[in-house]
Design an enzyme around this catalytic site. Structure first.
Site, mmCIF file in Angstrom:
data_model
loop_
_atom_site.group_PDB
_atom_site.id
_atom_site.type_symbol
_atom_site.label_atom_id
_atom_site.label_comp_id
_atom_site.label_asym_id
_atom_site.label_seq_id
_atom_site.Cartn_x
_atom_site.Cartn_y
_atom_site.Cartn_z
ATOM 1 N N SER A 61 94.185 9.037 18.343
ATOM 2 C CA SER A 61 93.292 9.519 19.050
ATOM 3 C C SER A 61 93.046 11.287 18.740
ATOM 4 C CB SER A 61 93.760 9.690 20.674
ATOM 5 O OG SER A 61 93.780 8.297 20.739
HETATM 6 N N1 SAH Z 1 98.163 5.725 21.005
HETATM 7 C C1 SAH Z 1 97.546 5.513 19.713
HETATM 8 C C2 SAH Z 1 96.224 5.395 19.290
HETATM 9 C C3 SAH Z 1 95.886 4.129 19.874
HETATM 10 S S1 SAH Z 1 94.404 3.437 18.926
HETATM 11 C C4 SAH Z 1 98.058 6.761 18.734
HETATM 12 O O1 SAH Z 1 98.821 7.820 19.229
HETATM 13 O O2 SAH Z 1 97.960 6.941 17.401
HETATM 14 C C5 SAH Z 1 94.383 1.973 20.058
HETATM 15 C C6 SAH Z 1 95.607 1.098 19.675
HETATM 16 O O3 SAH Z 1 95.490 -0.043 20.851
HETATM 17 C C7 SAH Z 1 95.484 0.207 18.288
HETATM 18 O O4 SAH Z 1 96.573 0.406 17.797
HETATM 19 C C8 SAH Z 1 95.193 -1.317 18.900
HETATM 20 O O5 SAH Z 1 95.942 -2.160 17.777
HETATM 21 C C9 SAH Z 1 96.046 -1.349 20.179
HETATM 22 N N2 SAH Z 1 95.557 -2.264 20.950
HETATM 23 C C10 SAH Z 1 94.362 -2.824 21.196
HETATM 24 N N3 SAH Z 1 94.257 -3.799 22.177
HETATM 25 C C11 SAH Z 1 95.643 -4.102 22.444
HETATM 26 C C12 SAH Z 1 96.561 -5.038 23.261
HETATM 27 N N4 SAH Z 1 95.676 -5.968 24.074
HETATM 28 N N5 SAH Z 1 97.869 -4.758 23.263
HETATM 29 C C13 SAH Z 1 98.465 -3.958 22.533
HETATM 30 N N6 SAH Z 1 98.132 -2.950 21.893
HETATM 31 C C14 SAH Z 1 96.376 -2.933 21.776
#
Ligand code: SAH
Length: 214
Positions: A61
């Site tokens: 992000s």
């Molecule tokens: N917080 C992260 C950015 C997240 S991007 C950082 O600091 O880099 C969003 C993430 O959510 C992705 O890695 C994706 O795989 C995850 N995601 C999406 N749906 C999900 C679910 N149902 N359960 C767990 N993770 C999920």
């Protein structure tokens, strides 16, 4: 890639100018080097206020959004925090500076493997990394004082609302995945939930189930 003093100064300046004012949040973000959470050609841009691609088609992000979400969560030193969406591990690393314990869950195994290595290398030993569909939360560890969801759901997932302690706060982007979403702050009260809309955001979608990657 590690940051120069000049880059860190500009990074923190950009956070402030976007509304990140909480000194504990700013200190945590000054300390945790975002360059260590971004790979390859994108590492050079780690200190710009932009989201960047990571493995598995996901994104780390934008730093100001990480700051604003963390600030909105009002994390206290004794808090148990759940993050849904480990991604690069950057948000969890920031949370680890402010909370007693952090659980972070992702549905992509390659991402959690790399994030775990990063936490170990940085000596962040109050983070537990879990694999699975985070929309169901972690019933065994609940209730949580704070929950941050870093992928967009159509509605705040019911199991996560249920796993929030009374008085607890959840910050979650809500809306259709291909549109602009609203960042929502949910506070659990004695009798229900209060909802506050913070701003518009754009996150990758919260996806059901787990993929077949290893
Ligand atoms: N917080 C992260 C950015 C997240 S991007 C950082 O600091 O880099 C969003 C993430 O959510 C992705 O890695 C994706 O795989 C995850 N995601 C999406 N749906 C999900 C679910 N149902 N359960 C767990 N993770 C999920």
């Amino acid at each position: 890639m590690t940051a120069s003093a000049e880059q860190i100064m500009q990074f923190v300046f950009a956070l402030r100018s976007k509304g990140v004012r909480d000194t504990r949040v700013l200190a945590a973000m000054e300390k945790v080097d975002r360059g260590l959470f971004v790979d390859g050609v994108f590492a050079a841009r780690a200190y710009e206020d932009v989201p960047l691609p990571i493995a598995c088609g996901q994104t780390i992000s934008q730093p100001s959004i990480v700051g604003l979400m963390t600030q909105a969560a009002q994390i206290q030193p004794r808090d148990h925090v759940l993050e849904v969406g480990t991604g690069s591990g950057y948000q969890a690393a920031i949370l680890s500076q402010l909370a007693r314990r952090v659980w972070t869950i992702d549905r992509h195994k390659p991402l959690i493997r790399v994030a775990e290595e990063r936490f170990a290398a940085l000596g962040l030993n109050n983070i537990t990394v879990m694999y699975g569909d985070g929309s169901f939360g972690l019933p065994d560890q609940a209730p949580f004082d704070r929950i941050l969801v870093t992928a967009a759901a159509e509605d705040p997932p019911g199991p996560l609302l249920a796993q929030l302690r009374i008085g607890g706060i959840m910050v979650v982007p809500v809306g259709q995945s291909d549109a602009v979403q609203s960042l929502i702050k949910v506070t659990r009260t004695d009798t229900g939930y209060d909802y506050e809309e913070l701003r518009s955001v754009r996150f990758v979608p919260l996806v059901e189930g787990v993929p077949a990657d290893r």
